[in-house]
Design a protein around this motif. Structure first.
Motif, mmCIF file in Angstrom:
data_model
loop_
_atom_site.group_PDB
_atom_site.id
_atom_site.type_symbol
_atom_site.label_atom_id
_atom_site.label_comp_id
_atom_site.label_asym_id
_atom_site.label_seq_id
_atom_site.Cartn_x
_atom_site.Cartn_y
_atom_site.Cartn_z
ATOM 1 N N THR A 179 -7.816 -14.177 1.924
ATOM 2 C CA THR A 179 -8.154 -13.537 0.654
ATOM 3 C C THR A 179 -9.646 -13.687 0.402
ATOM 4 O O THR A 179 -10.201 -14.779 0.521
ATOM 5 C CB THR A 179 -7.355 -14.176 -0.501
ATOM 6 O OG1 THR A 179 -5.962 -14.028 -0.235
ATOM 7 C CG2 THR A 179 -7.682 -13.495 -1.824
ATOM 8 N N GLN A 203 0.820 -1.210 0.000
ATOM 9 C CA GLN A 203 0.000 0.000 0.000
ATOM 10 C C GLN A 203 0.859 1.268 0.000
ATOM 11 O O GLN A 203 0.347 2.364 0.196
ATOM 12 C CB GLN A 203 -0.931 -0.005 1.213
ATOM 13 C CG GLN A 203 -2.069 -0.998 1.135
ATOM 14 C CD GLN A 203 -3.027 -0.680 -0.010
ATOM 15 O OE1 GLN A 203 -3.442 0.467 -0.193
ATOM 16 N NE2 GLN A 203 -3.381 -1.695 -0.797
ATOM 17 N N VAL A 218 -6.897 -5.607 -4.181
ATOM 18 C CA VAL A 218 -6.429 -4.743 -3.093
ATOM 19 C C VAL A 218 -5.659 -5.615 -2.105
ATOM 20 O O VAL A 218 -6.224 -6.556 -1.545
ATOM 21 C CB VAL A 218 -7.603 -4.039 -2.378
ATOM 22 C CG1 VAL A 218 -7.080 -3.112 -1.290
ATOM 23 C CG2 VAL A 218 -8.450 -3.257 -3.375
ATOM 24 N N SER A 219 -4.390 -5.323 -1.907
ATOM 25 C CA SER A 219 -3.566 -6.126 -1.006
ATOM 26 C C SER A 219 -3.274 -5.379 0.279
ATOM 27 O O SER A 219 -2.675 -4.300 0.256
ATOM 28 C CB SER A 219 -2.241 -6.509 -1.697
ATOM 29 O OG SER A 219 -2.469 -7.423 -2.736
ATOM 30 N N LEU A 251 -15.254 -8.101 6.074
ATOM 31 C CA LEU A 251 -15.529 -8.456 4.682
ATOM 32 C C LEU A 251 -16.576 -9.569 4.607
ATOM 33 O O LEU A 251 -17.445 -9.557 3.728
ATOM 34 C CB LEU A 251 -14.240 -8.902 3.996
ATOM 35 C CG LEU A 251 -13.182 -7.816 3.772
ATOM 36 C CD1 LEU A 251 -11.892 -8.426 3.237
ATOM 37 C CD2 LEU A 251 -13.689 -6.740 2.827
ATOM 38 N N VAL A 305 -9.711 -8.986 -2.258
ATOM 39 C CA VAL A 305 -9.047 -8.265 -1.171
ATOM 40 C C VAL A 305 -8.220 -9.239 -0.343
ATOM 41 O O VAL A 305 -8.741 -10.245 0.144
ATOM 42 C CB VAL A 305 -10.066 -7.562 -0.246
ATOM 43 C CG1 VAL A 305 -9.344 -6.836 0.893
ATOM 44 C CG2 VAL A 305 -10.924 -6.584 -1.040
ATOM 45 N N VAL A 328 -5.025 0.117 -5.554
ATOM 46 C CA VAL A 328 -5.756 -0.961 -6.211
ATOM 47 C C VAL A 328 -5.068 -1.302 -7.527
ATOM 48 O O VAL A 328 -4.731 -0.406 -8.305
ATOM 49 C CB VAL A 328 -7.220 -0.560 -6.502
ATOM 50 C CG1 VAL A 328 -8.007 -1.758 -7.044
ATOM 51 C CG2 VAL A 328 -7.880 0.006 -5.256
ATOM 52 N N ILE A 339 -12.806 -1.365 4.394
ATOM 53 C CA ILE A 339 -13.086 -1.476 2.977
ATOM 54 C C ILE A 339 -14.590 -1.295 2.803
ATOM 55 O O ILE A 339 -15.382 -2.068 3.352
ATOM 56 C CB ILE A 339 -12.637 -2.840 2.414
ATOM 57 C CG1 ILE A 339 -11.121 -2.944 2.422
ATOM 58 C CG2 ILE A 339 -13.161 -3.031 1.003
ATOM 59 C CD1 ILE A 339 -10.435 -2.015 1.461
ATOM 60 N N ALA A 387 -6.898 -9.428 2.978
ATOM 61 C CA ALA A 387 -7.148 -8.698 4.224
ATOM 62 C C ALA A 387 -5.888 -8.594 5.076
ATOM 63 O O ALA A 387 -5.100 -9.540 5.164
ATOM 64 C CB ALA A 387 -8.260 -9.382 5.011
#
Length: 305
Positions: free
Chosen positions: A266, A9, A50-51, A83, A72, A36, A57, A74
């Protein structure tokens, strides 16, 4: 969970992806910017990845991105739970990373290390190793990548591709630091770190038989801790830590004083996935008193009223 910003990020990572021509977007989420990765795949359409985002989120992120599929990775178990509540499906089990805090003084770092790790450090410091620190060049054919490729095949693991690491070096020539140890003039061990804001990420570690015999890696880790701390780094992400499949590497990372931080797995969301959600098991109704009227029959597939 660490409060440090993950490499995935960071502005450094974004700049490296841009250099490689990877489509990216930066979305301003509820708790800050979110990096992203965008990719259009045959049959699947636009896919967004998205890592390890920090914070929340939003459930509407997929539509905001104009993506058919949103994946994603997480950053924490708590984020994974959120999520799940928002209708995401988990497609990969959580992993754990080792995070090494540089809070306090070198004496504090030593106190957080395991005894055997400290002994190896002291052993290595008596071996007459020559230590050097250099910027990592933006070269996909650097000698360290050749050693890393051989290690990956021998130990069955995957790492960031050399092109991405070289792109980070090209995006910021001061961000990647290569720590090497020499014995009798020959390199016997190396460690590569990426410095991104007040955090650092351990990218590659390699040693030959001489490096292992002389305990070069603990010495290099100690050197890296001191130099990174001097440049404002407060936390080092030592990467994936699997105590079952790779206990030796996990012992090295945790022995340095690092703590184990579980990630959140994930997760994926896409139109129509809700139809695949398994029904909750039907809970049998308690026995009715003999004087009660018989329960009304429920339509097939619905719980009893």
């Amino acid at each position: 969970m660490s409060d440090a910003l993950p490499l995935q990020q960071s502005p450094l990572y974004a700049a490296a992806l841009a250099r490689l021509g990877v489509p990216i977007r930066v979305i301003h989420g509820p708790d800050g910017p979110i990096l992203v990765l965008m990719r259009r795949l045959p049959l699947l359409g636009q896919v967004a990845l998205v890592s390890r985002p920090k914070g929340r989120i939003d459930a509407g992120l997929r539509k905001t991105l104009g993506a058919r599929i949103l994946i994603v990775n997480a950053d924490s178990a708590e984020q994974g739970q959120v999520l799940a509540k928002q209708g995401f499906f988990r497609i990969s089990a959580p992993r754990a990373h080792a995070h090494l805090s540089l809070a306090g003084t070198p004496s504090d770092w030593l106190s957080r290390m395991q005894g055997k790790w400290r002994n190896r450090l002291r052993h290595g410091q008596r071996q007459g190793l020559e230590l050097r620190t250099n910027p990592m060049p933006a070269d996909c054919n650097h000698w360290l990548f050749h050693h890393e490729t051989a290690q990956q095949k021998a130990r069955a693991y995957r790492n960031l591709p050399p092109a991405l690491i070289a792109a980070m070096a090209g995006a910021d020539p001061t961000a990647l630091r290569l720590f090497t140890a020499r014995k009798d003039g020959k390199i016997c061990a190396a460690m590569l770190f990426a410095n991104h804001e007040n955090s650092a990420t351990y990218l590659i570690g390699w040693s030959d038989a001489t490096g292992r015999k002389t305990s070069a890696h603990p010495v290099l880790m100690w050197q890296a801790m001191a130099e990174l701390h001097g440049s404002g780094v407060t936390d080092i992400d030592l990467g994936h830590c699997d105590q079952t499949r790779n206990p030796g590497l996990a012992h090295f990372k945790l022995g340095s004083g690092a703590r184990l931080c579980p990630l959140g797995g994930t997760w994926i969301t896409a139109p129509g996935l809700g139809l695949l959600r398994p029904r909750k098991p039907r809970v049998p109704s308690p026995p009715q008193p003999a004087t009660a009227a018989p329960a009304q029959a429920a339509p097939r597939g619905f719980p009893a009223p």
